[in-house]
Design an enzyme around this catalytic site. Structure first.
Site, PDB file in Angstrom:
ATOM      1  CG  HIS A 146      37.032  46.105  38.040  1.00 46.79           C
ATOM      2  ND1 HIS A 146      35.958  45.425  37.518  1.00 46.79           N
ATOM      3  CD2 HIS A 146      37.761  45.164  38.725  1.00 46.79           C
ATOM      4  CE1 HIS A 146      36.012  44.156  37.880  1.00 46.79           C
ATOM      5  NE2 HIS A 146      37.098  43.964  38.600  1.00 46.79           N
ATOM      6  CG  HIS A 202      35.388  43.302  43.040  1.00 40.84           C
ATOM      7  ND1 HIS A 202      36.239  42.364  43.597  1.00 40.84           N
ATOM      8  CD2 HIS A 202      35.616  43.266  41.710  1.00 40.84           C
ATOM      9  CE1 HIS A 202      36.958  41.816  42.643  1.00 40.84           C
ATOM     10  NE2 HIS A 202      36.605  42.337  41.477  1.00 40.84           N
ATOM     11  CD  GLU A 261      33.674  40.488  40.296  1.00 38.71           C
ATOM     12  OE1 GLU A 261      33.849  41.381  39.458  1.00 38.71           O
ATOM     13  OE2 GLU A 261      34.501  39.569  40.469  1.00 38.71           O
ATOM     14  CE1 TYR A 300      38.256  41.196  45.969  1.00 38.08           C
ATOM     15  CE2 TYR A 300      39.216  39.028  45.611  1.00 38.08           C
ATOM     16  CZ  TYR A 300      39.103  40.362  45.260  1.00 38.08           C
ATOM     17  OH  TYR A 300      39.834  40.858  44.211  1.00 38.08           O
TER      18      TYR A 300
END
Ligand code: BGC
Length: 379
Positions: free
Chosen positions: A139, A213, A344, A215
């Site tokens: 990342h 990213h 993602e 959630y």
């Protein structure tokens, strides 16, 4: 499959947007005449850099985006009874984002996902990255795009309130070659959709893989996990990985495996078959590239649905396997294993080492583009 760069022209810079960005705004107030757009101070980083929080409202959803990490801080959406709640994991304050956390809501780059052993060779030159997820790079490195302050330009797009965030990553930052200029535009449409448009240019060839990213937990602020959420992925193949989550290079059919989400299945239904440490789903699915939603999540309890569309060739479906309760987020909820899930949209992991994967190198003169959207509804 999609090429990385389209070679399209430079970014549009609507005059209206420029004028609006010049408007003097007070914290928490509406921005000029742009309907559904407001901004407030979100605090300062440890280096004293001011961080802003933008609120975009349209249709039935409200999205908050911070300039720290170009981070989606929250997405509020109604359930089937009209009860509105945040459907993402995250924090109410900047302090939460400045602390340790696994990329909640962040824009991830320069290269989302893993690069094997933190090393690559491009155009005959060797590059070494921080091994921040041993034995690999993950990342974007120690201070990836998720840990820098982006510059914001709010504007009214024809589709709704929008904010463009830009960041120039200098040559050599986190070990990557080339000065890379990135723009990420968040737009909320009247159709309850959050649209994320990415553009990037470079002055030297560089690997590039941008993603978001966020959630999701469609239950809202709840103790319930995402294991009863039903997932559909328009993906008949995936890229198997080794035990360090690096692709083997194969592209394998999902049929007959617990990774077959071509028809709606509860995430928890076969998750026990995804053994190993920590187990669960953390895989790149090869999207079939059909028009329409390529990933759909439905929460039978609240009726909330999110549908993802993307121009990217893959999606990393991550079932929050490493969440361990150490992050206490919004509403005082401790985020335990499987409390949230990520979709993602991205190029395949470790593409730089796999010539058979879609190209993930951006070269001077090319423009990288990506559009990924998440649309919210109920059933
Ligand atoms: C990765 C996971 C990782 C998580 C948080 C996901 O994109 O696939 O392996 O734990 O991000 O860093």
């Amino acid at each position: 499959m999609n090429a990385l760069a389209t070679g399209a022209g430079r970014f549009p810079a609507p005059l209206l947007g420029c004028l609006l960005s010049l408007a003097i705004v007070a914290p928490g107030v509406a921005l000029g005449d742009v309907k559904g757009l407001s901004k407030m101070d979100f605090g300062k980083t440890k280096d004293g850099e001011a961080v802003e929080l933008y609120t975009l409202k349209n249709g039935r959803i409200v999205v908050k985006v911070a300039t720290y990490g170009a981070t989606i801080v929250s997405i509020e959406a109604p359930d089937r009874d009209g009860k509105v709640d945040d459907v993402t994991l995250g924090f109410d304050t900047l302090e939460g984002y400045l602390g340790e956390h696994p990329y909640f809501g962040a824009t991830v780059g320069r290269v989302a996902n893993r690069i094997a052993k933190g090393k690559f060779t491009l155009d005959g030159e060797d590059y070494t990255l921080a091994v921040n997820n041993p034995p690999n790079a993950l990342h974007g490195g120690l201070k990836g795009f998720n840990r820098v302050v982006w510059k914001a330009r709010p504007f009214e797009s024809p589709e709704g309130p929008a904010v463009e965030m830009t960041y120039t990553s200098p040559d050599g930052e986190e070990g990557y070659p080339g000065n890379l200029t990135v723009a990420v535009t968040f737009t909320v449409t009247a159709d309850d959709e959050l649209k994320i448009d990415y553009k990037a240019t470079t002055d030297k060839a560089t690997p590039l893989n941008l993603s978001n990213h966020t959630y999701f937990n469609l239950g809202g602020k709840t103790d319930a996990s995402i294991l009863d959420h039903e997932l559909t992925l328009v993906a008949s193949h995936y890229t198997p990985v080794d035990d360090t989550l690096i692709p083997t290079g194969e592209i394998v059919p999902v049929g007959g495996t617990p990774l077959d989400f071509t028809k709606p299945v509860a995430i928890g239904a076969r998750i026990a078959k995804m053994t190993g440490d920590p187990g669960g789903y953390d895989h790149n699915f090869v999207l079939d590239g059909k028009p329409g939603a390529l990933a759909t999540v439905y929460d039978p309890r609240t009726g909330r649905v999110v549908e993802m569309k993307t121009t990217e060739p893959g999606v990393q479906f991550y079932s929050g396997n490493f969440l361990d309760g150490s992050n206490v987020g919004r509403g005082g909820v401790a985020y335990k294993k499987h409390h949230g899930m990520c979709l993602e949209a991205q190029h395949f992991p470790d593409s730089i080492h796999h010539p058979n994967f879609p190209n993930a190198v951006l070269r001077p003169g090319e423009t990288y583009t990506q559009t990924t959207s998440y649309r919210f509804s109920t059933r």
